[in-house]
Design an enzyme around this catalytic site. Structure first.
Site, PDB file in Angstrom:
ATOM      1  N   ARG A 335      45.287  47.993  39.949  1.00  0.00           N
ATOM      2  CA  ARG A 335      46.078  46.850  40.681  1.00  0.00           C
ATOM      3  C   ARG A 335      47.414  46.753  40.082  1.00  0.00           C
ATOM      4  NH1 ARG A 335      41.737  48.251  42.269  1.00  0.00           N
ATOM      5  NH2 ARG A 335      39.996  47.147  42.718  1.00  0.00           N
ATOM      6  N   ARG A 345      50.257  43.236  35.624  1.00  0.00           N
ATOM      7  CA  ARG A 345      48.938  43.335  35.026  1.00  0.00           C
ATOM      8  C   ARG A 345      48.860  44.439  34.174  1.00  0.00           C
ATOM      9  NH1 ARG A 345      42.832  43.373  37.898  1.00  0.00           N
ATOM     10  NH2 ARG A 345      43.622  41.760  39.208  1.00  0.00           N
ATOM     11  N   ASP A 352      36.771  45.608  38.605  1.00  0.00           N
ATOM     12  CA  ASP A 352      37.585  46.346  39.658  1.00  0.00           C
ATOM     13  C   ASP A 352      37.450  47.885  39.439  1.00  0.00           C
ATOM     14  OD1 ASP A 352      38.341  43.833  40.438  1.00  0.00           O
ATOM     15  OD2 ASP A 352      40.512  44.030  39.954  1.00  0.00           O
ATOM     16  N   TRP A 482      31.559  37.985  40.341  1.00  0.00           N
ATOM     17  CA  TRP A 482      32.564  38.631  41.199  1.00  0.00           C
ATOM     18  C   TRP A 482      33.583  37.945  41.902  1.00  0.00           C
ATOM     19  CZ3 TRP A 482      33.291  38.024  46.414  1.00  0.00           C
ATOM     20  CH2 TRP A 482      34.403  38.830  46.770  1.00  0.00           C
ATOM     21  N   ASP A 484      36.208  35.505  41.773  1.00  0.00           N
ATOM     22  CA  ASP A 484      37.081  34.928  40.689  1.00  0.00           C
ATOM     23  C   ASP A 484      37.021  33.435  40.581  1.00  0.00           C
ATOM     24  OD1 ASP A 484      38.095  37.502  39.764  1.00  0.00           O
ATOM     25  OD2 ASP A 484      39.642  37.565  41.480  1.00  0.00           O
ATOM     26  N   LYS A 627      41.410  33.911  51.684  1.00  0.00           N
ATOM     27  CA  LYS A 627      40.909  34.600  50.494  1.00  0.00           C
ATOM     28  C   LYS A 627      39.470  34.193  50.259  1.00  0.00           C
ATOM     29  CE  LYS A 627      43.573  35.354  46.689  1.00  0.00           C
ATOM     30  NZ  LYS A 627      44.114  36.684  46.140  1.00  0.00           N
ATOM     31  N   GLU A 628      39.262  33.761  49.040  1.00  0.00           N
ATOM     32  CA  GLU A 628      37.837  33.317  48.703  1.00  0.00           C
ATOM     33  C   GLU A 628      37.366  32.134  49.133  1.00  0.00           C
ATOM     34  OE1 GLU A 628      40.296  34.458  46.348  1.00  0.00           O
ATOM     35  OE2 GLU A 628      38.915  35.839  44.831  1.00  0.00           O
ATOM     36  N   GLN A 681      42.988  43.136  50.861  1.00  0.00           N
ATOM     37  CA  GLN A 681      42.021  42.396  50.261  1.00  0.00           C
ATOM     38  C   GLN A 681      41.542  41.475  50.988  1.00  0.00           C
ATOM     39  OE1 GLN A 681      43.137  38.841  48.127  1.00  0.00           O
ATOM     40  NE2 GLN A 681      42.836  40.018  46.200  1.00  0.00           N
ATOM     41  N   GLY A 701      39.142  46.706  45.961  1.00  0.00           N
ATOM     42  CA  GLY A 701      37.687  47.406  45.779  1.00  0.00           C
ATOM     43  C   GLY A 701      37.349  47.376  47.016  1.00  0.00           C
TER      44      GLY A 701
HETATM   45  C1  NOJ Z   1      40.217  40.178  43.433  1.00  0.00           C
HETATM   46  C2  NOJ Z   1      39.757  40.726  42.087  1.00  0.00           C
HETATM   47  O1  NOJ Z   1      40.749  41.675  41.723  1.00  0.00           O
HETATM   48  C3  NOJ Z   1      38.490  41.183  41.776  1.00  0.00           C
HETATM   49  O2  NOJ Z   1      38.024  41.541  40.599  1.00  0.00           O
HETATM   50  C4  NOJ Z   1      37.475  39.903  42.640  1.00  0.00           C
HETATM   51  O3  NOJ Z   1      36.051  40.276  42.474  1.00  0.00           O
HETATM   52  C5  NOJ Z   1      37.790  39.618  44.030  1.00  0.00           C
HETATM   53  N1  NOJ Z   1      39.183  39.083  44.139  1.00  0.00           N
HETATM   54  C6  NOJ Z   1      36.978  38.355  44.416  1.00  0.00           C
HETATM   55  O4  NOJ Z   1      37.264  37.014  43.663  1.00  0.00           O
END
Ligand code: NOJ
Length: 793
Positions: A335, A345, A352, A482, A484, A627-628, A681, A701
């Site tokens: 990354r 980073r 990852d 997984w 974050d 995102k999440e 992503q 990923g």
């Molecule tokens: C991006 C992060 O690089 C990865 O490690 C993580 O699993 C995902 N976000 C989901 O949160």
């Protein structure tokens, strides 16, 4: 709207309209000398580290500039343009361009006012500089007098942050010189210990002017689109001193009708002598085509280890070239550097990287092995993974997340619950692909102290989870799993990790049996059964699996909740791990389809968090459907596809592939924005006003999870200890398709017939004319070159 197309034969993506809705990028070189370039030549380069080895400036989060520009000026009529559409940005009615993004190179062809330019950018194999070769041809009927201006804006410090913000210091540390066809920039000239050099040189023609001072070249209140020196038709021969530096070399070119000339600009971090040596290598520019061929051969020979011909061009393009190439790029670059990752980073994320490895195992298991060793050496002796593996990782001597120095250096104060568990699917894939089971006996250090065989490392990874179980008998979530953004802490439990542990036990049992260690296998079997019981007792809710339990026993991902009622990953992972009973698998996967699927992919959960948030659900910090926080996170799409293939749903698996494939959006680029040839992503989902818009290109990923789902799930190519299993799970309307696969040094030409239109199930398998039972081709049956016929249904 469509801005380009795939050229499968040449393994290129061609951008035919340069005004793409985002910079559409490609990667050149490697982190030893890395370069990222957009279709408009925007981007930057560095040596070893995007953060600490940067020599080209790039304005992040802004317009796609500056970049590697070559301006072209007509010395007679004063008009000027650039070899890439930007920065001059001529009217696209008159200016035509096609950018070829290929494997390790980008070639931009432009036509304007009867002048055709072709600018090839690449980093030669194993070299630490870059080449821009421009061919310029007069397609008109009268002679032309042109000037070419190669331009690069140097940073004033190798450190990107210092260059960007610490101006009272870095502005006064650099100066440029002009010597023998090149601009040399030096930083910290008077302190040899700190000194660093960059050069920008020209080969194949004499330089007729130069600028080393950026503001002189651009002129006051001007931009990259109308530099003063270009407009004047002559460089000012300026050099910087306490101002911003640049490298500009002017080359005047006379062209008769039909005549073509070429010139190369070279750029890197070399002092005068090294730079002169680089330039002399390009005395004869024929070397450029040779180097380009080397690059193509390098990449194509890797990609050619698995090629498919199916009724879907979309799938063919992804498997054969772009998804595979993205896997390598993500594997190599982690990354570290993109147009969103600015290079800060300082290392490899554990989860990852271990997952990235999976994406290339089928194409280059030797390359995978090196990285796998590194990641195993970043496992702490307590069995957990280091959240961040520093670029200068020193096995046996690293601190741990309990140690202040490690925390200070990496900013990671806690273990994640999932990190080391990713080793199981990755190690077993490596073993089955390579057949190198001796690897399980290889001794590798732990990151902090001591060493152990790979087999013991795996056992210790199980122990890490077993030492951290919660009230429902499932692994706790620690700082994150997984996801974050899920802080389940030292007591809250994660179903994702429970399913990972479930899978890990199964892999471990296989390996233990294979190594003739029945007690170890029995130990893991008992624990697997206990875990299975707990999952069944606590985590199944009528027709879905829940996501976890917080410390105060709130259930995350319960249908009873108002928000985040159903989550994707626990359903797909229940299937992948084998924990879901067949009826549960069907119910849970149907529920995902009905509640989480959108036209652009499947959401991570729904509805988004709006009320319940901190301290557990950090994703509430993001806008809804982002995102999440209930976005279409791209990485889980691969697990979803794979899970559907495991339960035999080829039609649905393929539908999910089409939903998330970047190529599906090739003609809807105005919605997706990102490159249609690589995954991002995440994609904004249905509560966003911009549903379908994708973000964070290239380094994700997703590359590996989707690749694995396509190769092993849909195409059904599943390496085993003693052979290659072929078990496709395809759309029922695929009547015939073929694959070429290298496996353990043998080549298999596989032709599959599916005349009855089934989704899964091999009825006959013939290798070199000989029918074999089942769908596993034993290695012993393989010659160097094999014809394999597979009949489904
Ligand atoms: C991006 C992060 O690089 C990865 O490690 C993580 O699993 C995902 N976000 C989901 O949160």
């Amino acid at each position: 709207m469509q801005y380009g197309y795939f050229d499968e034969k040449n393994k290129e993506y061609l951008i035919t309209k340069p005004n793409t809705p985002a910079p559409w990028a490609n990667y050149l070189g490697s982190p030893e000398y890395g370069a990222i370039i957009s279709g408009n030549a925007g981007g930057y380069s560095f040596v070893k580290s995007g953060a600490n080895g940067r020599h080209i400036r790039y304005h992040f989060n802004s317009k796609d500039e500056p970049g590697r520009y070559i301006y072209v000026r007509d010395l007679e009529n004063g008009d000027y343009w650039s070899g890439s559409w930007q920065p001059v940005g001529k009217d696209l009615e008159q200016y035509k361009s096609v950018c070829h993004h290929g494997t390790g190179y980008t070639n931009i062809v432009a036509e304007y006012d009867s002048i055709r330019t072709e600018t090839l950018y690449y980093v030669p194999m194993n070299k630490t500089y870059e080449v821009w070769r421009m061919k310029v041809r007069n397609d008109g009927s009268k002679p032309r007098k042109l000037a070419l201006f190669g331009f690069v804006e140097f940073t004033n410090s190798n450190n990107y942050e210092q260059d960007t913000v610490n101006l009272q210091y870095t502005l006064f540390t650099s100066r440029t010189y002009y010597k023998n066809n090149k601009i040399l920039q030096v930083i910290n000239e008077n302190t040899p210990e700190e000194q660093s050099w960059r050069f920008f040189g020209a080969a194949g023609a004499e330089v007729t002017g130069y600028d080393g001072d950026r503001d002189t070249f651009l002129g006051d209140y001007r931009g990259y689109g109308n530099p003063a020196s270009v407009e004047n038709g002559q460089c000012a021969n300026s050099l910087n001193y306490n101002t911003n530096s640049c490298g500009v070399l002017q080359i005047n070119v006379d062209l008769q009708p039909g005549e073509e000339k070429e010139v190369a600009f070279l750029l890197g971090q070399y002092e005068e002598q090294g730079a002169s040596e680089v330039l002399s290598h390009y005395k004869d520019l024929a070397v450029v085509d040779k180097e380009l061929e080397e690059l193509k051969t390098f990449w194509h020979s890797k990609l050619n280890r698995f090629q498919v011909q199916t009724p879907s061009d979309n799938l063919n393009n992804m498997i054969n070239t772009w998804n595979a190439y993205q896997c390598f790029i993500t594997f190599i670059w982690s990354r570290a550097a993109s147009f969103q990752y600015c290079g800060l980073r300082n290392g490899l994320g554990y989860r990852d990287t271990v997952q990235d490895i999976q994406g290339i195992i089928h194409l280059d298991h030797e390359m995978a092995l090196e990285r796998l060793r590194l990641m195993i050496s970043a496992q702490v002796s307590n069995g957990g993974g280091l959240p961040l593996v520093k670029f200068d990782h020193n096995p046996g001597h690293e601190g741990t997340p309990d140690d202040p120095e490690y925390v200070r250096e990496t900013g990671h104060p806690h273990y994640r619950a999932d990190d080391a568990l990713w080793l199981f699917p990755t190690v077993i894939k490596y073993l089955n692909e390579s057949g190198n089971w001796d690897f399980t006996d290889e001794v590798i250090p732990y990151s902090d102290r001591g060493e152990a065989t790979v087999y013991e490392h795996l056992r210790q990874a199980l122990q890490f989870s077993l030492d951290r179980m919660g009230a429902h008998g499932m692994p706790v979530g620690l700082h994150a799993d997984w996801n974050d953004c899920l802080r389940l802490g030292a007591k809250g439990e994660s179903l994702f990790v429970a399913f990972q542990l479930y899978m890990a036990f199964k892999v471990f049992i296989d390996i233990a049996q294979n190594k003739n260690k029945p007690e170890d296998a029995a130990w893991a079997q008992t624990l697997l059964e206990e875990l299975d019981e707990n999952i069944q007792k606590h985590a199944w809710e009528k027709d879905q699996f829940v996501r976890g339990f917080t410390e105060d026993n709130y259930t995350i991902g319960s249908w009873e909740n108002d928000e985040a009622k159903i989550w994707l990953n626990p359903q797909s992972w229940a299937v992948l791990s084998g924990a879901a009973r067949p009826d549960q698998a069907k119910l849970a996967m149907d529920k995902v389809y009905e509640n989480l699927r959108t036209d652009y992919g499947t959401m991570l959960f729904y509805p988004p968090f709006r009320k319940y948030g901190l301290p557990v659900a950090l994703m509430a910090l993001f806008n809804a459907s982002t995102k999440e926080n209930a976005g279409i996170f791209s990485q889980p799409q691969g697990w979803l596809i794979l899970a559907e293939t495991m339960i035999g749903n080829g039609d649905r698996a393929f539908e999910y592939f089409l939903d998330c494939s970047p190529a599906s959006m090739n003609d809807k680029a105005e919605i997706r924005k990102l490159e249609p040839y690589v995954h991002g992503q995440f994609v904004e989902s249905k509560d966003s006003p911009y549903q379908g818009r994708a973000h964070v290109h290239w380094l994700t990923g997703t590359a590996s999870t989707v690749m694995v789902s396509l190769v092993e799930g849909i195409m059904g190519i599943q390496p085993q200890f003693d052979g290659l299993r072929i078990n496709p799970c395809v759309p029922s309307d695929w009547k015939t398709f073929s694959m070429v696969r290298e496996f353990r040094g043998k080549k298999l030409n596989i032709q599959v017939e599916n005349q009855n239109g089934v989704e899964k199930g091999v009825s006959r398998l013939i290798i070199n004319g000989k029918e074999i039972q089942g769908n596993l081709i034993p290695v012993a049956e393989m010659k160097d070159d094999n014809q394999v016929q597979v009949f489904m249904g």
